[in-house]
Design a protein around this motif. Structure first.
Motif, mmCIF file in Angstrom:
data_model
loop_
_atom_site.group_PDB
_atom_site.id
_atom_site.type_symbol
_atom_site.label_atom_id
_atom_site.label_comp_id
_atom_site.label_asym_id
_atom_site.label_seq_id
_atom_site.Cartn_x
_atom_site.Cartn_y
_atom_site.Cartn_z
ATOM 1 N N PHE A 175 -7.633 4.810 11.161
ATOM 2 C CA PHE A 175 -8.142 4.400 9.862
ATOM 3 C C PHE A 175 -9.230 3.348 10.024
ATOM 4 C CE2 PHE A 175 -5.222 6.499 7.042
ATOM 5 C CZ PHE A 175 -4.065 6.661 7.786
ATOM 6 N N TYR B 140 0.856 -1.186 0.000
ATOM 7 C CA TYR B 140 0.000 0.000 0.000
ATOM 8 C C TYR B 140 0.895 1.240 0.000
ATOM 9 C CZ TYR B 140 -4.249 -2.567 1.413
ATOM 10 O OH TYR B 140 -5.338 -3.391 1.458
ATOM 11 N N GLU C 206 -5.454 -0.866 -6.983
ATOM 12 C CA GLU C 206 -6.105 0.277 -7.623
ATOM 13 C C GLU C 206 -5.127 1.272 -8.229
ATOM 14 O OE1 GLU C 206 -7.938 3.152 -4.847
ATOM 15 O OE2 GLU C 206 -7.215 1.852 -3.225
ATOM 16 N N GLU D 265 -3.272 8.801 14.245
ATOM 17 C CA GLU D 265 -4.185 8.778 13.103
ATOM 18 C C GLU D 265 -4.935 7.444 13.112
ATOM 19 O OE1 GLU D 265 -2.422 9.786 9.329
ATOM 20 O OE2 GLU D 265 -4.399 10.347 8.536
ATOM 21 N N ILE E 244 -10.113 -2.074 1.989
ATOM 22 C CA ILE E 244 -10.225 -0.720 1.466
ATOM 23 C C ILE E 244 -10.221 0.202 2.676
ATOM 24 C CG2 ILE E 244 -11.674 0.897 0.195
ATOM 25 C CD1 ILE E 244 -12.880 -1.624 -1.179
ATOM 26 N N PHE E 245 -9.342 1.185 2.640
ATOM 27 C CA PHE E 245 -9.169 2.074 3.783
ATOM 28 C C PHE E 245 -9.838 3.419 3.552
ATOM 29 C CE2 PHE E 245 -6.157 -0.038 6.588
ATOM 30 C CZ PHE E 245 -5.704 -1.060 5.786
ATOM 31 N N GLY E 246 -10.289 4.008 4.643
ATOM 32 C CA GLY E 246 -10.739 5.387 4.605
ATOM 33 C C GLY E 246 -9.560 6.341 4.592
ATOM 34 N N GLN E 247 -9.884 7.623 4.551
ATOM 35 C CA GLN E 247 -8.863 8.652 4.401
ATOM 36 C C GLN E 247 -8.086 8.902 5.694
ATOM 37 O OE1 GLN E 247 -12.134 8.799 3.783
ATOM 38 N NE2 GLN E 247 -12.603 10.127 2.053
ATOM 39 N N GLY E 248 -8.636 8.439 6.785
ATOM 40 C CA GLY E 248 -7.975 8.631 8.067
ATOM 41 C C GLY E 248 -8.501 9.840 8.817
ATOM 42 N N GLN F 197 -2.490 4.465 13.825
ATOM 43 C CA GLN F 197 -1.115 4.698 13.406
ATOM 44 C C GLN F 197 -0.515 5.808 14.252
ATOM 45 O OE1 GLN F 197 -0.565 6.384 9.488
ATOM 46 N NE2 GLN F 197 1.427 5.428 9.240
ATOM 47 N N GLY G 260 -4.353 12.646 3.577
ATOM 48 C CA GLY G 260 -5.701 12.916 3.108
ATOM 49 C C GLY G 260 -6.284 11.869 2.191
ATOM 50 N N LEU G 261 -5.481 10.887 1.810
ATOM 51 C CA LEU G 261 -5.964 9.844 0.895
ATOM 52 C C LEU G 261 -6.006 8.480 1.542
ATOM 53 C CD1 LEU G 261 -4.131 10.828 -2.417
ATOM 54 C CD2 LEU G 261 -6.476 11.369 -1.734
ATOM 55 N N GLY G 262 -5.516 8.350 2.746
ATOM 56 C CA GLY G 262 -5.483 7.053 3.406
ATOM 57 C C GLY G 262 -4.489 6.122 2.740
ATOM 58 N N LEU G 263 -4.772 4.837 2.802
ATOM 59 C CA LEU G 263 -3.915 3.833 2.191
ATOM 60 C C LEU G 263 -4.572 3.314 0.922
ATOM 61 C CD1 LEU G 263 -3.169 3.731 5.352
ATOM 62 C CD2 LEU G 263 -2.176 1.513 4.782
ATOM 63 N N TYR H 147 -7.905 0.676 12.562
ATOM 64 C CA TYR H 147 -6.474 0.638 12.815
ATOM 65 C C TYR H 147 -6.028 1.990 13.358
ATOM 66 C CZ TYR H 147 -5.891 -3.666 10.096
ATOM 67 O OH TYR H 147 -5.943 -4.960 9.633
ATOM 68 N N ASP I 170 -0.769 8.480 1.453
ATOM 69 C CA ASP I 170 -0.605 9.890 1.160
ATOM 70 C C ASP I 170 -1.532 10.674 2.076
ATOM 71 O OD1 ASP I 170 -0.441 8.387 -1.785
ATOM 72 O OD2 ASP I 170 1.077 9.942 -1.498
#
Lengths: 113, 113
Positions: free
Chosen positions: B90, A35, A59, B88, B102-106, B38, A40-43, B36, A38
């Motif tokens: 997630f 993964y 992706e 942070e 699939i991860f969210g933006q955090g 971080q 604001g973009l998560g993983l 999760y 970045d």
């Protein structure tokens, strides 16, 4: 020793250079993932492998390639690094048969200048 | 499309106050849901997960989350935040047949003394 080890921890490279990020694990898991993170973009998933002979694009695989050298090793290559590949890269492993949780490495911070 | 949304990019709470981090997901099949954490300079650590059964799940470090299928949500809560919870967070969703998360933006949590 960590269950999932990523090397290097930090790397600065120049635009156009080829670079390899390495991941090794002692969990005995079949599944491995790369993964990138970045702000604001998560993983986001780059590539994943369910066993040594199974490699799948995620992706955002463009500009990246991978190699699963053994069950325990999964390498990510940037064929020709560009600045927008500057990010934090994580390797993860999972064992679907044991409650489907990922184990993450500590990450590789890559800067492309 | 499969996705995870964490509406709050940044949250600040006072130490000792309660916390709720929001997570909404879109997933066509029965979801597996994860939170999760971080810490700075670290990899991701699993706080808790939901597969099935009791919709209120308990995790490590005093966290809990509630799965609400009707709202497609899996919000994370803690009754009393400690300064060491600054990190942070997630949210992630996966399925039994995909092996991918699939991860969210955090959401970045800041804790005020």
């Amino acid at each position: 020793d960590a269950d999932v080890t990523q090397t290097p921890r930090n790397r600065i490279t120049k635009t156009g250079k080829r670079i390899m990020l390495e991941c090794s694990q002692t969990k005995g898991h079949d599944r491995m993932y790369w993964y990138r993170q970045d702000p604001g973009l998560g993983l986001r998933l780059i590539y994943y492998s369910f066993d040594v002979k199974d490699i799948n694009k995620g992706e955002i695989s463009d500009g990246y390639s991978v190699s699963r050298q053994a069950q325990a090793k999964f390498s990510l290559s940037l064929e020709s690094a560009i600045p927008n590949q500057t990010a934090l890269y994580f390797c993860a492993t999972s064992d679907l048969g044991r409650a489907y949780g990922y184990t993450f490495g500590s990450g590789t911070r890559l800067t492309v200048v | 499309a499969q996705s995870v949304t964490q509406p709050d990019i940044h949250i600040t709470v006072s130490e000792g106050a309660s916390l709720e981090l929001r997570c909404n997901y879109s997933y066509g099949a029965t979801p597996y849901l994860f939170w999760y954490v971080q810490s700075p300079g670290q990899g991701l650590q699993l706080l808790l997960k939901y597969f099935s059964g009791d919709t209120l799940v308990q995790g490590i470090k005093g966290f809990e989350a509630e799965f609400k299928r009707s709202q497609s949500s899996f919000n994370l809560r803690k009754p009393s935040v400690h300064w060491s919870d600054a990190a942070e967070y997630f949210c992630a969703v996966g399925g039994s047949n995909t092996g991918k998360l699939i991860f969210g933006q955090g959401t970045t949590l800041q804790v005020k003394p």
